[in-house]
Design a protein around this motif. Structure first.
Motif, PDB file in Angstrom:
ATOM      1  N   ALA A  38     -24.837-110.580  -7.559  1.00  0.00           N
ATOM      2  CA  ALA A  38     -23.679-110.651  -8.224  1.00  0.00           C
ATOM      3  C   ALA A  38     -23.610-109.272  -9.018  1.00  0.00           C
ATOM      4  CB  ALA A  38     -23.497-111.868  -9.099  1.00  0.00           C
ATOM      5  N   ALA A  39     -24.604-109.061  -9.594  1.00  0.00           N
ATOM      6  CA  ALA A  39     -24.876-107.939 -10.400  1.00  0.00           C
ATOM      7  C   ALA A  39     -24.553-106.641  -9.587  1.00  0.00           C
ATOM      8  CB  ALA A  39     -26.356-107.698 -10.919  1.00  0.00           C
ATOM      9  N   GLY A  40     -25.037-106.618  -8.362  1.00  0.00           N
ATOM     10  CA  GLY A  40     -24.468-105.399  -7.150  1.00  0.00           C
ATOM     11  C   GLY A  40     -23.076-105.344  -6.925  1.00  0.00           C
ATOM     12  N   LEU A  41     -22.557-106.722  -7.075  1.00  0.00           N
ATOM     13  CA  LEU A  41     -20.989-106.532  -6.881  1.00  0.00           C
ATOM     14  C   LEU A  41     -20.184-106.159  -7.931  1.00  0.00           C
ATOM     15  CD1 LEU A  41     -20.297-110.026  -4.711  1.00  0.00           C
ATOM     16  CD2 LEU A  41     -20.635-107.489  -3.965  1.00  0.00           C
ATOM     17  N   GLU A  42     -20.635-106.230  -9.069  1.00  0.00           N
ATOM     18  CA  GLU A  42     -20.096-105.838 -10.278  1.00  0.00           C
ATOM     19  C   GLU A  42     -20.253-104.327 -10.457  1.00  0.00           C
ATOM     20  OE1 GLU A  42     -17.895-105.311 -13.878  1.00  0.00           O
ATOM     21  OE2 GLU A  42     -18.003-107.220 -12.333  1.00  0.00           O
ATOM     22  N   ALA A  43     -21.469-103.955 -10.113  1.00  0.00           N
ATOM     23  CA  ALA A  43     -21.549-102.469 -10.283  1.00  0.00           C
ATOM     24  C   ALA A  43     -20.933-101.719  -9.084  1.00  0.00           C
ATOM     25  CB  ALA A  43     -23.060-102.181  -9.896  1.00  0.00           C
ATOM     26  N   LEU A  44     -20.741-102.319  -8.040  1.00  0.00           N
ATOM     27  CA  LEU A  44     -19.809-101.956  -6.907  1.00  0.00           C
ATOM     28  C   LEU A  44     -18.299-101.914  -7.320  1.00  0.00           C
ATOM     29  CD1 LEU A  44     -19.342-100.837  -3.976  1.00  0.00           C
ATOM     30  CD2 LEU A  44     -19.097-103.313  -3.375  1.00  0.00           C
ATOM     31  N   ARG A  45     -17.701-102.830  -8.033  1.00  0.00           N
ATOM     32  CA  ARG A  45     -16.529-102.801  -8.624  1.00  0.00           C
ATOM     33  C   ARG A  45     -16.142-101.829  -9.635  1.00  0.00           C
ATOM     34  NH1 ARG A  45     -13.632-103.898 -12.814  1.00  0.00           N
ATOM     35  NH2 ARG A  45     -15.580-104.260 -13.860  1.00  0.00           N
ATOM     36  N   ALA A  46     -17.003-101.729 -10.540  1.00  0.00           N
ATOM     37  CA  ALA A  46     -17.092-100.957 -11.847  1.00  0.00           C
ATOM     38  C   ALA A  46     -17.066 -99.396 -11.273  1.00  0.00           C
ATOM     39  CB  ALA A  46     -18.043-101.052 -12.814  1.00  0.00           C
ATOM     40  N   ALA A 158     -17.213 -90.165   1.879  1.00  0.00           N
ATOM     41  CA  ALA A 158     -18.253 -91.331   1.729  1.00  0.00           C
ATOM     42  C   ALA A 158     -18.112 -92.202   0.674  1.00  0.00           C
ATOM     43  CB  ALA A 158     -19.538 -90.373   1.571  1.00  0.00           C
ATOM     44  N   LEU A 159     -18.178 -93.255   0.705  1.00  0.00           N
ATOM     45  CA  LEU A 159     -18.528 -94.434  -0.208  1.00  0.00           C
ATOM     46  C   LEU A 159     -19.807 -94.776  -0.310  1.00  0.00           C
ATOM     47  CD1 LEU A 159     -15.314 -96.805   1.329  1.00  0.00           C
ATOM     48  CD2 LEU A 159     -15.287 -94.906  -0.587  1.00  0.00           C
ATOM     49  N   ILE A 160     -20.187 -94.467  -1.562  1.00  0.00           N
ATOM     50  CA  ILE A 160     -21.522 -94.590  -2.000  1.00  0.00           C
ATOM     51  C   ILE A 160     -22.038 -96.106  -2.784  1.00  0.00           C
ATOM     52  CG2 ILE A 160     -23.579 -93.504  -3.000  1.00  0.00           C
ATOM     53  CD1 ILE A 160     -22.289 -91.823  -0.797  1.00  0.00           C
ATOM     54  N   LEU A 161     -22.911 -96.560  -2.233  1.00  0.00           N
ATOM     55  CA  LEU A 161     -23.098 -97.795  -3.080  1.00  0.00           C
ATOM     56  C   LEU A 161     -23.845 -97.612  -4.193  1.00  0.00           C
ATOM     57  CD1 LEU A 161     -24.166 -99.937   0.308  1.00  0.00           C
ATOM     58  CD2 LEU A 161     -22.050 -99.991  -1.024  1.00  0.00           C
ATOM     59  N   PRO A 162     -23.642 -98.428  -5.154  1.00  0.00           N
ATOM     60  CA  PRO A 162     -24.406 -98.270  -6.460  1.00  0.00           C
ATOM     61  C   PRO A 162     -26.136 -98.521  -6.183  1.00  0.00           C
ATOM     62  CG  PRO A 162     -23.213-100.296  -6.730  1.00  0.00           C
ATOM     63  CD  PRO A 162     -22.808 -99.681  -5.201  1.00  0.00           C
ATOM     64  N   THR A 178     -26.473-105.287   1.922  1.00  0.00           N
ATOM     65  CA  THR A 178     -25.529-105.766   2.762  1.00  0.00           C
ATOM     66  C   THR A 178     -24.247-106.615   2.334  1.00  0.00           C
ATOM     67  OG1 THR A 178     -27.208-107.793   3.241  1.00  0.00           O
ATOM     68  CG2 THR A 178     -27.062-106.134   4.900  1.00  0.00           C
ATOM     69  N   THR A 179     -24.558-107.175   1.144  1.00  0.00           N
ATOM     70  CA  THR A 179     -23.536-107.971   0.493  1.00  0.00           C
ATOM     71  C   THR A 179     -22.548-107.135  -0.240  1.00  0.00           C
ATOM     72  OG1 THR A 179     -25.074-109.788  -0.119  1.00  0.00           O
ATOM     73  CG2 THR A 179     -22.838-109.679  -1.531  1.00  0.00           C
ATOM     74  N   MET A 180     -22.913-105.990  -0.553  1.00  0.00           N
ATOM     75  CA  MET A 180     -22.053-104.801  -1.288  1.00  0.00           C
ATOM     76  C   MET A 180     -21.321-104.350  -0.211  1.00  0.00           C
ATOM     77  SD  MET A 180     -23.964-102.923  -4.311  1.00  0.00           S
ATOM     78  CE  MET A 180     -25.361-102.530  -3.295  1.00  0.00           C
ATOM     79  N   THR A 181     -21.868-103.988   1.145  1.00  0.00           N
ATOM     80  CA  THR A 181     -21.125-103.209   2.244  1.00  0.00           C
ATOM     81  C   THR A 181     -20.147-104.357   2.711  1.00  0.00           C
ATOM     82  OG1 THR A 181     -23.276-102.253   2.780  1.00  0.00           O
ATOM     83  CG2 THR A 181     -21.588-102.377   4.615  1.00  0.00           C
TER      84      THR A 181
END
Length: 340
Positions: A38-46, A158-162, A178-181
């Motif tokens: 969930a923290a990864g997804l929030e960082a991705l959104r931000a 290029a979309l860079i993952l956090p 993989t969840t973020m991707t």
């Protein structure tokens, strides 16, 4: 100890307490995994910014298909992204990078765009696809966690993952990444859906099977058309209404006014309520129920079924924008179509 005697508390504790500890540890591990992802997804959104918009522009401008590719876990995620794109209005196909090196590069044409997934950005199996896109000027969007990687350097966008830790306790198994991707692929698909003006009707075209397709069936798809309509005018005798009810087998007859609009309905219930020796001689207008429940032709069949359930009726007239009957829908039609 006999069979009838209870087990001592010490033995019962010895059998059950280790299982309780294991359960608590499992729950804690699950919570930790979900919290990290969930923290990864929030960082991705931000961090979603202009590059995401550029990626949508590139993919939307494609006149061919979006070719999604990735190796290992990224490949599994990529297959799902391709399926989501294809089902929401963006033609897409997954191409395995290893197979691409052995002939499947022919599946990628100049009119396509490539969406390549690699957490490290340095997956060797992707090299031939990357070279192919550069050779033939095929748009390339990359999703990776490494800004300076070969994939990020080669990509048009290029979309860079956090930089967030994997949820794996060893920090090795692809989990958060993989969840973020997957989520970023969904975000691209939904942005493209919005850009294309993709509608629920379009969605139904691509999902004709199963419960999902059934929920999107419209009244017009399953109703009986004008030729099957049981209709009569209010000045006619009930004897004719009875003949029409019996002939059409819907258990009712619609009553139309001089402009052809549905003014009322005569059902089996109306017949019972007005039963008497003079029933057949009475004009239909005296027996009918005025302003009956109707449904619009373009409405979802699920809405029609809800009305029939709520008002405990078995048939519903479908009307046009002027209130003229255009069809009739029986509850059995909905059930046969899987609408429930």
């Amino acid at each position: 100890m006999t069979d009838a005697e209870p087990m001592p508390d010490t033995e019962r504790t010895a059998d059950t307490e280790p299982m309780a500890d294991a359960t608590r540890r499992a729950i804690a591990a699950g919570e930790q995994t979900l919290a990290l992802e969930a923290a990864g997804l929030e960082a991705l959104r931000a961090g979603l910014g202009v590059e995401f918009g550029r990626a949508v522009d590139r993919l939307h401008a494609t006149t061919g298909r979006v070719i999604v590719t990735g190796m290992g876990k990224s490949g599994h995620v990529g297959a799902k992204i391709a399926a989501t794109l294809a089902s929401t209005g963006t033609p897409a196909q997954f191409v395995h990078p290893a197979e691409a090196s052995h002939g499947d590069l022919g599946m990628i044409t100049r009119s396509d765009a490539v969406l390549a997934l690699s957490n490290s950005g340095a997956t060797p199996e992707l090299s031939d696809i990357l070279a192919h896109t550069r050779r033939f000027a095929i748009p390339l969007v990359g999703i990776t966690a490494r800004a300076g990687s070969p994939l990020a350097e080669a990509a048009d966008v290029a979309l860079i993952l956090p930089a967030v830790p994997e949820a794996c306790p060893l920090r090795l198994a692809p989990t958060t990444s993989t969840t973020m991707t997957l989520a970023l692929g969904d975000a691209l698909a939904m942005a493209l859906l919005d850009r294309r003006g993709f509608t629920a009707e379009d969605f139904r075209v691509f999902h004709p099977g199963g419960k999902l397709g059934a929920r999107l069936i419209k009244v017009a798809d399953i109703m009986h058309g004008p030729e099957a309509l049981p209709l009569i005018t209010p000045d006619r005798p009930m004897s004719e209404a009875l003949i029409e009810i019996s002939a059409r087998s819907f258990g009712c007859v619609g009553v139309v006014d001089g402009q052809g609009r549905l003014a009322g309905i005569v059902t089996d219930g109306d017949l019972r309520r007005h039963m008497g020796p003079d029933l057949t001689a009475r004009p239909v207008g005296e027996v009918m129920t005025a302003d009956p429940k109707t449904i619009r032709v373009r409405a979802l069949a699920a809405e029609a079924l809800a009305i029939m359930n709520d008002f405990k009726i078995t048939a519903l007239f479908a009307v046009d924008d002027e209130g003229r009957p255009a069809g009739i829908l029986h509850v059995h039609d909905c059930l046969r179509a899987g609408v429930a």
